[in-house]
Write a protein that holds these residues in place. Structure first.
Motif, PDB file in Angstrom:
ATOM      1  N   ARG A  94       0.837  -1.202   0.000  1.00  9.59           N
ATOM      2  CA  ARG A  94       0.000   0.000   0.000  1.00  9.59           C
ATOM      3  C   ARG A  94       0.874   1.254   0.000  1.00  9.59           C
ATOM      4  O   ARG A  94       0.612   2.208  -0.726  1.00  9.59           O
ATOM      5  CB  ARG A  94      -0.912  -0.009   1.236  1.00  9.59           C
ATOM      6  N   ALA A  95       1.962   1.227   0.831  1.00 13.63           N
ATOM      7  CA  ALA A  95       2.857   2.389   0.891  1.00 13.63           C
ATOM      8  C   ALA A  95       3.492   2.631  -0.478  1.00 13.63           C
ATOM      9  O   ALA A  95       3.630   3.771  -0.912  1.00 13.63           O
ATOM     10  CB  ALA A  95       3.935   2.163   1.948  1.00 13.63           C
ATOM     11  N   ARG A  96       3.861   1.522  -1.159  1.00 12.91           N
ATOM     12  CA  ARG A  96       4.495   1.669  -2.471  1.00 12.91           C
ATOM     13  C   ARG A  96       3.491   2.261  -3.477  1.00 12.91           C
ATOM     14  O   ARG A  96       3.821   3.169  -4.237  1.00 12.91           O
ATOM     15  CB  ARG A  96       4.978   0.294  -2.957  1.00 12.91           C
ATOM     16  N   GLU A  97       2.244   1.767  -3.416  1.00  9.06           N
ATOM     17  CA  GLU A  97       1.233   2.293  -4.343  1.00  9.06           C
ATOM     18  C   GLU A  97       0.979   3.777  -4.092  1.00  9.06           C
ATOM     19  O   GLU A  97       0.890   4.564  -5.029  1.00  9.06           O
ATOM     20  CB  GLU A  97      -0.084   1.522  -4.176  1.00  9.06           C
ATOM     21  N   GLU A  98       0.897   4.120  -2.786  1.00 12.07           N
ATOM     22  CA  GLU A  98       0.661   5.533  -2.438  1.00 12.07           C
ATOM     23  C   GLU A  98       1.812   6.392  -2.931  1.00 12.07           C
ATOM     24  O   GLU A  98       1.611   7.489  -3.443  1.00 12.07           O
ATOM     25  CB  GLU A  98       0.566   5.669  -0.916  1.00 12.07           C
ATOM     26  N   PHE A  99       3.040   5.862  -2.758  1.00 12.84           N
ATOM     27  CA  PHE A  99       4.233   6.602  -3.162  1.00 12.84           C
ATOM     28  C   PHE A  99       4.219   6.843  -4.674  1.00 12.84           C
ATOM     29  O   PHE A  99       4.422   7.968  -5.138  1.00 12.84           O
ATOM     30  CB  PHE A  99       5.488   5.817  -2.747  1.00 12.84           C
ATOM     31  N   VAL A 100       3.910   5.779  -5.428  1.00 15.41           N
ATOM     32  CA  VAL A 100       3.878   5.916  -6.902  1.00 15.41           C
ATOM     33  C   VAL A 100       2.806   6.928  -7.300  1.00 15.41           C
ATOM     34  O   VAL A 100       3.036   7.798  -8.148  1.00 15.41           O
ATOM     35  CB  VAL A 100       3.637   4.543  -7.572  1.00 15.41           C
ATOM     36  N   ALA A 101       1.627   6.857  -6.625  1.00 17.64           N
ATOM     37  CA  ALA A 101       0.549   7.792  -6.958  1.00 17.64           C
ATOM     38  C   ALA A 101       0.984   9.222  -6.636  1.00 17.64           C
ATOM     39  O   ALA A 101       0.754  10.147  -7.429  1.00 17.64           O
ATOM     40  CB  ALA A 101      -0.707   7.428  -6.175  1.00 17.64           C
ATOM     41  N   ASN A 102       1.643   9.407  -5.472  1.00 14.30           N
ATOM     42  CA  ASN A 102       2.104  10.750  -5.086  1.00 14.30           C
ATOM     43  C   ASN A 102       3.128  11.291  -6.063  1.00 14.30           C
ATOM     44  O   ASN A 102       3.058  12.448  -6.477  1.00 14.30           O
ATOM     45  CB  ASN A 102       2.747  10.706  -3.696  1.00 14.30           C
ATOM     46  N   VAL A 103       4.104  10.416  -6.434  1.00 11.37           N
ATOM     47  CA  VAL A 103       5.161  10.846  -7.351  1.00 11.37           C
ATOM     48  C   VAL A 103       4.532  11.273  -8.677  1.00 11.37           C
ATOM     49  O   VAL A 103       4.844  12.338  -9.209  1.00 11.37           O
ATOM     50  CB  VAL A 103       6.201   9.730  -7.581  1.00 11.37           C
ATOM     51  N   SER A 104       3.586  10.441  -9.180  1.00  8.07           N
ATOM     52  CA  SER A 104       2.966  10.772 -10.474  1.00  8.07           C
ATOM     53  C   SER A 104       2.268  12.118 -10.372  1.00  8.07           C
ATOM     54  O   SER A 104       2.382  12.958 -11.268  1.00  8.07           O
ATOM     55  CB  SER A 104       1.940   9.725 -10.886  1.00  8.07           C
ATOM     56  N   HIS A 105       1.543  12.308  -9.259  1.00 12.47           N
ATOM     57  CA  HIS A 105       0.807  13.557  -9.095  1.00 12.47           C
ATOM     58  C   HIS A 105       1.767  14.760  -9.039  1.00 12.47           C
ATOM     59  O   HIS A 105       1.562  15.751  -9.717  1.00 12.47           O
ATOM     60  CB  HIS A 105      -0.022  13.467  -7.819  1.00 12.47           C
ATOM     61  N   GLU A 106       2.845  14.581  -8.234  1.00 14.70           N
ATOM     62  CA  GLU A 106       3.802  15.684  -8.071  1.00 14.70           C
ATOM     63  C   GLU A 106       4.487  16.030  -9.385  1.00 14.70           C
ATOM     64  O   GLU A 106       4.781  17.185  -9.655  1.00 14.70           O
ATOM     65  CB  GLU A 106       4.872  15.322  -7.035  1.00 14.70           C
ATOM     66  N   LEU A 107       4.778  15.005 -10.202  1.00 14.48           N
ATOM     67  CA  LEU A 107       5.466  15.256 -11.473  1.00 14.48           C
ATOM     68  C   LEU A 107       4.498  15.844 -12.500  1.00 14.48           C
ATOM     69  O   LEU A 107       4.875  16.691 -13.308  1.00 14.48           O
ATOM     70  CB  LEU A 107       6.061  13.956 -12.045  1.00 14.48           C
ATOM     71  N   ARG A 108       3.241  15.356 -12.429  1.00 13.09           N
ATOM     72  CA  ARG A 108       2.290  15.768 -13.458  1.00 13.09           C
ATOM     73  C   ARG A 108       1.988  17.269 -13.379  1.00 13.09           C
ATOM     74  O   ARG A 108       1.863  17.931 -14.403  1.00 13.09           O
ATOM     75  CB  ARG A 108       0.993  14.961 -13.303  1.00 13.09           C
ATOM     76  N   THR A 109       1.896  17.816 -12.146  1.00 10.59           N
ATOM     77  CA  THR A 109       1.486  19.219 -12.010  1.00 10.59           C
ATOM     78  C   THR A 109       2.466  20.175 -12.727  1.00 10.59           C
ATOM     79  O   THR A 109       2.030  20.903 -13.622  1.00 10.59           O
ATOM     80  CB  THR A 109       1.319  19.579 -10.508  1.00 10.59           C
ATOM     81  N   PRO A 110       3.768  20.159 -12.390  1.00  8.65           N
ATOM     82  CA  PRO A 110       4.640  21.103 -13.121  1.00  8.65           C
ATOM     83  C   PRO A 110       4.757  20.762 -14.605  1.00  8.65           C
ATOM     84  O   PRO A 110       4.840  21.662 -15.442  1.00  8.65           O
ATOM     85  CB  PRO A 110       6.001  20.958 -12.422  1.00  8.65           C
ATOM     86  N   LEU A 111       4.696  19.455 -14.905  1.00  6.93           N
ATOM     87  CA  LEU A 111       4.855  19.049 -16.308  1.00  6.93           C
ATOM     88  C   LEU A 111       3.695  19.585 -17.154  1.00  6.93           C
ATOM     89  O   LEU A 111       3.901  20.111 -18.256  1.00  6.93           O
ATOM     90  CB  LEU A 111       4.895  17.523 -16.381  1.00  6.93           C
ATOM     91  N   SER A 112       2.452  19.488 -16.613  1.00 10.44           N
ATOM     92  CA  SER A 112       1.332  19.968 -17.438  1.00 10.44           C
ATOM     93  C   SER A 112       1.368  21.503 -17.549  1.00 10.44           C
ATOM     94  O   SER A 112       0.949  22.046 -18.576  1.00 10.44           O
ATOM     95  CB  SER A 112      -0.019  19.458 -16.943  1.00 10.44           C
ATOM     96  N   LEU A 113       1.903  22.179 -16.517  1.00  9.73           N
ATOM     97  CA  LEU A 113       2.042  23.645 -16.628  1.00  9.73           C
ATOM     98  C   LEU A 113       3.044  23.994 -17.729  1.00  9.73           C
ATOM     99  O   LEU A 113       2.801  24.867 -18.559  1.00  9.73           O
ATOM    100  CB  LEU A 113       2.508  24.229 -15.287  1.00  9.73           C
ATOM    101  N   ILE A 114       4.181  23.276 -17.725  1.00  7.17           N
ATOM    102  CA  ILE A 114       5.214  23.535 -18.740  1.00  7.17           C
ATOM    103  C   ILE A 114       4.616  23.322 -20.143  1.00  7.17           C
ATOM    104  O   ILE A 114       4.752  24.150 -21.039  1.00  7.17           O
ATOM    105  CB  ILE A 114       6.443  22.616 -18.523  1.00  7.17           C
ATOM    106  N   LYS A 115       3.902  22.198 -20.294  1.00  5.26           N
ATOM    107  CA  LYS A 115       3.333  21.861 -21.601  1.00  5.26           C
ATOM    108  C   LYS A 115       2.290  22.911 -22.027  1.00  5.26           C
ATOM    109  O   LYS A 115       2.296  23.398 -23.166  1.00  5.26           O
ATOM    110  CB  LYS A 115       2.702  20.466 -21.538  1.00  5.26           C
ATOM    111  N   GLY A 116       1.441  23.284 -21.065  1.00  2.70           N
ATOM    112  CA  GLY A 116       0.378  24.256 -21.353  1.00  2.70           C
ATOM    113  C   GLY A 116       0.953  25.584 -21.828  1.00  2.70           C
ATOM    114  O   GLY A 116       0.533  26.120 -22.864  1.00  2.70           O
ATOM    115  N   TYR A 117       1.947  26.095 -21.093  1.00  2.00           N
ATOM    116  CA  TYR A 117       2.523  27.402 -21.455  1.00  2.00           C
ATOM    117  C   TYR A 117       3.313  27.311 -22.758  1.00  2.00           C
ATOM    118  O   TYR A 117       3.297  28.236 -23.578  1.00  2.00           O
ATOM    119  CB  TYR A 117       3.386  27.951 -20.320  1.00  2.00           C
ATOM    120  N   ALA A 118       4.000  26.194 -22.969  1.00  6.67           N
ATOM    121  CA  ALA A 118       4.768  26.028 -24.223  1.00  6.67           C
ATOM    122  C   ALA A 118       3.803  26.029 -25.411  1.00  6.67           C
ATOM    123  O   ALA A 118       4.068  26.679 -26.435  1.00  6.67           O
ATOM    124  CB  ALA A 118       5.572  24.740 -24.172  1.00  6.67           C
TER     125      ALA A 118
END
Ligand code: ADP
Length: 389
Positions: free
Chosen positions: A165-189
Motif C-alpha cells: 500500500r505504501a508503495r502504491e501511495e508513493f507511486v501515486a504521489n510521485v505521479s501527481h507531483e510530477l504531473r502538475t509542473p509538467l502539465s504547466l510547462i506543456k500548457g505554457y509552451a
C-alpha cells in the motif's frame, strides 16, 4: 512287592515333574507379562516424547497451524495461530465457526478435495486484529484415500500488504507531483507556440513560469533520488569528526539570501562541540531544517540553532523558529514522504514534501533520532541526536 513301590515312585516323580513345569510355566507367564508392561511403558514414553517433539516443532513455526479431525473439530493449534487470531482460550474440540466465526475459512475447509491438493485463500481478519492472512489448506488422507482430517497453514501478510500500500501511495504521489509542473510547462509552451511568442511581454512571463516549473521538476527528481538512495540502505557514510559551529555558519551563509528578504535573523548558539558524522549528509540535514524554518517562519523573526552534550556520548542539536507552529495532530506525520501540513503554502514556497523524510533517514543512518515539538503561534523546534566525536 517291588512293582507297587516302583509305581508309587513313578507317580511321585511325575507329580514333582508336573509341579516344577507348572512353576516354570507360571514364572515364564509372569516374565512375559512384565515384558509386555515394560514394552507398553517404553511405547508410552516414546509416544509422549514424539508428541512433545511435534508440539515443540509446531510451536516454533512462524506460520499458524491448525489441525482438524474428521468431523472438522480443532485437534491442535500452535502458538503462532493463537497469536495471529488473538485467542486466549483453548480451542480444541470446537469447529472453525464456533472458534473463529469465519465463514470463509469454514467454506475453504469444506471445499478441500479428496485428491489432497493444497487450496489457498486470502483472508482479511476483522477488528481488533485487522490482519491480512494467506491460508493454505489440504485434506489429510489415509493410505486407502479416506479423509482423516484437514491441515491449515496461516501466513501473516499484514506487513507485506502495508508495504504494498505504501508503495502504491508513493507511486501515486510521485505521479501527481510530477504531473502538475509538467502539465504547466506543456500548457505554457503550447500557448507560446500558438502565437503568444509574438507578444514579448506575455512570452517573457510564460517563459518564467516554464523555467520555475522546470526547476521544481529538477528539485523533485533530485529529492526522489536522494530518498530512494537513503531507503535502499546502500548509502555508506564517511564518518569523521565534524566541528558544528563552523558547519552551521556555512549553512547560514548559504541561506542568507533567503532569510534577508523576510528579515529573519539567523542565530548560531552552538558551543564548540564536534559530532561524528558524514559532513555532506549533515550539511543536507541542516540545510533542509534551516530552509523550512525560514520558509515557514515569521517575517522579522529568528531561526536559532544550538547544540548540547547529553549522556552516553550523544549530542542533541536543535533548529528553532518563532513561526506559526504546527498542530499537534500533524507532528507525528511530518516525516512521512509527501506529507504537508499546508499543501498550498508548501507548493507556493517550492517545497517537494520530501525534505523531512530525507532528514529523518540521514539522522537514522547515523544512529540518531529526530522529533519535532511545536506550539501554535509560538514556533517549532526540531531536535535530533548524533554521536559525539
Ligand atoms: P516541504 O518541501 O513541503 O517543505 P518537508 O518534508 O520539508 O516538505 O516538510 C513537510 C511539511 O512540514 C511542510 O510542508 C510544512 O507544512 C511542515 N513544516 C516543516 N517545517 C516546518 C516549520 N519549521 N514550521 C512550520 N511547518 C513546518
Amino acid at each position: 512287592m517291588l512293582w507297587p513301590l516302583l509305581v508309587v515312585f513313578a507317580v511321585i516323580a511325575l507329580f514333582i515333574l508336573r509341579l516344577s513345569w507348572r512353576r516354570k510355566l507360571l514364572r515364564s507367564q509372569s516374565d512375559a507379562r512384565a515384558e509386555i508392561e515394560r514394552l507398553k511403558e517404553v511405547h508410552r514414553e516414546s509416544a509422549a516424547q514424539l508428541r512433545s517433539q511435534q508440539e515443540a516443532l509446531f510451536n516454533s513455526m512462524i506460520e499458524g497451524l491448525l489441525l482438524l479431525d474428521q468431523s472438522g473439530r480443532i485437534q491442535m493449534a500452535n502458538h503462532a495461530f493463537a497469536t495471529l487470531f488473538d485467542l486466549q482460550i483453548d480451542m480444541r474440540g470446537k469447529t472453525i465457526l464456533e472458534a473463529l466465526r469465519l465463514h470463509e475459512l469454514a467454506e475453504l475447509v469444506e471445499s478441500l478435495g479428496a485428491g489432497g491438493e493444497v487450496l489457498g485463500h486470502q483472508l482479511m481478519l476483522p477488528r481488533p486484529s485487522e490482519r491480512w492472512v494467506q491460508v493454505n489448506g489440504a485434506a489429510i488422507l489415509s493410505g486407502d484415500g479416506a479423509r482423516q482430517g484437514s491441515l491449515l497453514v496461516f501466513h501473516d501478510l499484514t506487513r507485506l500488504k502495508k508495504l504494498e500500500r505504501a508503495r502504491e501511495e508513493f507511486v501515486a504521489n510521485v505521479s501527481h507531483e510530477l504531473r502538475t509542473p509538467l502539465s504547466l510547462i506543456k500548457g505554457y509552451a503550447e500557448t507560446l507556440l500558438d502565437g503568444a511568442k509574438d507578444n514579448p511581454e506575455l512570452a517573457g512571463k510564460f517563459l518564467q513560469t516554464i523555467n520555475r516549473n522546470a526547476e521544481r521538476l529538477r528539485l523533485l527528481i533530485e529529492d526522489l533520488l536522494t530518498v530512494s538512495e537513503l531507503e535502499s540502505g546502500r548509502v555508506t557514510l564517511d564518518l569523521q569528526p565534524v566541528a558544528l559551529p563552523p558547519l552551521i555558519e556555512k549553512v547560514f551563509n548559504d541561506f542568507k539570501a533567503r532569510a534577508n528578504p523576510k528579515d529573519i535573523q539567523l542565530v548560531n548558539r552552538a558551543p564548540d562541540l564536534a559530532a561524528r558524522a558524514d559532513i555532506g549528509r549533515l550539511e543536507q540535514v541542516f540545510g533542509n531544517l534551516i530552509d523550512n524554518a525560514i520558509k515557514y517562519g515569521r517575517a522579522g523573526g529568528s531561526v536559532t540553532v544550538g547544540v548540547r552534550a547529553m549522556d552516553g556520548a550523544q549530542l542533541e542539536i536543535f533548529v528553532q523558529d518563532d513561526g506559526p507552529g504546527i498542530p499537534a495532530a500533524a507532528l507525528d506525520r511530518l516525516f512521512e514522504r509527501f506529507y504537508r501540513v499546508d499543501k498550498a503554502r508548501s507548493r507556493e514556497q517550492g517545497g517537494t514534501g520530501l525534505g523531512l523524510a530525507i532528514v529523518k533517514h540521514i539522522v537514522q543512518n547515523h544512529g540518531g533520532r529526530i522529533r519535532a515539538s511545536s506550539q501554535i503561534g509560538k514556533g517549532t523546534t526540531f531536535f535530533f541526536t548524533l554521536p559525539q566525536a
